[in-house]
Enzyme design. Structure first.
Site, PDB file in Angstrom:
ATOM      1  CG  ASP A  12      94.275  28.948  -1.570  1.00  0.00           C
ATOM      2  OD1 ASP A  12      94.550  29.693  -0.622  1.00  0.00           O
ATOM      3  OD2 ASP A  12      93.566  29.315  -2.521  1.00  0.00           O
ATOM      4  CB  SER A  13      90.408  29.253   0.925  1.00  0.00           C
ATOM      5  OG  SER A  13      90.915  30.290   0.108  1.00  0.00           O
ATOM      6  CE1 TYR A  44      88.072  27.678   3.594  1.00  0.00           C
ATOM      7  CE2 TYR A  44      90.195  27.615   4.690  1.00  0.00           C
ATOM      8  CZ  TYR A  44      89.116  26.958   4.150  1.00  0.00           C
ATOM      9  OH  TYR A  44      89.082  25.591   4.172  1.00  0.00           O
ATOM     10  CB  CYS A  75      95.469  29.873   2.196  1.00  0.00           C
ATOM     11  SG  CYS A  75      94.000  30.840   2.569  1.00  0.00           S
ATOM     12  CD  GLU A 160      87.915  32.609  -6.331  1.00  0.00           C
ATOM     13  OE1 GLU A 160      86.773  32.189  -6.195  1.00  0.00           O
ATOM     14  OE2 GLU A 160      88.914  32.128  -5.753  1.00  0.00           O
ATOM     15  CB  CYS A 194      95.334  37.992  -0.656  1.00  0.00           C
ATOM     16  SG  CYS A 194      94.062  36.956  -1.426  1.00  0.00           S
ATOM     17  CG  HIS A 196      92.766  35.137  -5.235  1.00  0.00           C
ATOM     18  ND1 HIS A 196      92.868  34.252  -4.197  1.00  0.00           N
ATOM     19  CD2 HIS A 196      91.720  34.719  -5.993  1.00  0.00           C
ATOM     20  CE1 HIS A 196      91.907  33.346  -4.303  1.00  0.00           C
ATOM     21  NE2 HIS A 196      91.201  33.607  -5.389  1.00  0.00           N
TER      22      HIS A 196
HETATM   23  N1  DGL Z   1      93.620  32.365  -0.434  1.00  0.00           N
HETATM   24  C1  DGL Z   1      93.110  33.407   0.432  1.00  0.00           C
HETATM   25  C2  DGL Z   1      94.270  34.188   1.043  1.00  0.00           C
HETATM   26  O1  DGL Z   1      95.392  34.064   0.645  1.00  0.00           O
HETATM   27  C3  DGL Z   1      92.171  34.332  -0.279  1.00  0.00           C
HETATM   28  C4  DGL Z   1      90.848  33.741  -0.711  1.00  0.00           C
HETATM   29  C5  DGL Z   1      89.820  33.567   0.373  1.00  0.00           C
HETATM   30  O2  DGL Z   1      89.342  34.577   0.945  1.00  0.00           O
HETATM   31  O3  DGL Z   1      89.483  32.428   0.638  1.00  0.00           O
HETATM   32  O4  DGL Z   1      94.082  34.955   1.941  1.00  0.00           O
END
Ligand code: DGL
Length: 277
Positions: A12-13, A44, A75, A160, A194, A196
């Site tokens: 993941d990012s 990301y 991600c 976050e 997403c 999160h």
């Molecule tokens: N993990 C990213 C997603 O699922 C979200 C966080 C990011 O923008 O890096 O899209």
């Protein structure tokens, strides 16, 4: 001949993929997992296609060097912007026996079965919304489904910074949910596109009209991985089974370990890594 095997890589990012990892470990506790969060370069969601692709490829190659035979892009942004190119162009050159899977296709396969009105809503990062990956994948299965999307750029920073359960977050939850619902009142199923966003699901549910349901991506991806391993015994044999899980981050490991508690019920100890060779 020595048997090649390694942990399942989960990329993941940053932290969000921990919500997917948690569900995968519930469904498939016997395997080893290697989680990599590219926290040094997160988010990301606001980055261009080329940058997300380049960063994701570096992280996938890093996980391959650690022995992972199978990597999950946990991600949505990386799945939207990098997965196809990695699968179609890079894997052949790196090692055609390895596999990289994403989170969008399994989610879409479930949501098209779930919707009764054939009107679906997507809440996601700007990058995922702009990529059009969800509508494109949905329309491959059913071109008659209507997909409306709303980018929610403030949700990742709220989560976050551990502000998502506070009152201040309510304003931004309402803003994006009502923004989505005002585009199409017939929506009956919402994709949290997403990693999160499950942390906001109680607040999101409160803002949704009665009967509109949220699709739980973590559980779907976990079931889809289990199904994939059943259908691909040649890959399943290459996934080691000692029930371990290691956490790697490209940023400060102390910060990762403490912030991970926002996403996971257990305490963890992360290790720092540099992904570029
Ligand atoms: N993990 C990213 C997603 O699922 C979200 C966080 C990011 O923008 O890096 O899209």
């Amino acid at each position: 001949m020595t048997k090649i095997s390694g942990p399942i890589g989960i990329f993941d990012s940053g932290y969000g993929g921990l919500t997917i990892l948690e569900q995968i470990r519930k469904e498939l506790p016997e395997y080893d997992y290697l989680y990599l969060g590219d926290n040094a370069r997160t988010p990301y969601g606001t980055r261009s296609f080329d940058v997300v692709y380049r960063f994701t490829l570096q992280c996938v190659e890093y996980l391959f060097r650690q022995g992972c035979q199978l990597v999950i892009l946990a991600c949505n942004t990386a799945s939207a912007k990098a997965l196809r190119t990695i699968q179609q162009n890079d894997l052949n050159k790196i090692d055609p026996t390895r596999r990289v899977l994403g989170v969008i296709r399994p989610t879409v396969e479930e949501v098209v079965k779930f919707t009764k009105t054939k009107h679906i809503g997507l809440l996601a990062t700007s990058g995922t919304v702009l990529s059009d990956s969800y509508p494109l994948e949905i329309h491959k299965i059913d071109p008659d489904i209507v997909v409306s999307s709303e980018a929610c750029p403030l949700w990742v920073p709220l989560i976050e910074n551990n502000e998502h359960l506070n009152e201040g977050a309510d304003y931004f939850v309402k803003k994006y949910v009502s923004g989505l619902m005002s585009k199409d009142s017939q929506i009956d199923s919402i994709i949290l596109g997403c990693t999160h966003y499950p942390l906001l699901s109680d607040k999101i549910t409160r803002e949704l009209p009665h009967g509109v349901k949220i699709i739980s991506q973590g559980e779907i991806v976990a079931r889809s991985l289990s199904d994939y391993l059943h259908r691909h015994p040649e890959m399943e044999e290459k996934c080691s089974r000692n029930a371990t899980c290691r956490y790697l981050t490209t940023e400060n490991p102390g910060k990762f370990s403490s912030s991970a508690s926002i996403f996971l019920a257990e305490e963890i100890r992360a290790e720092h890594v540099e992904v570029s060779e």
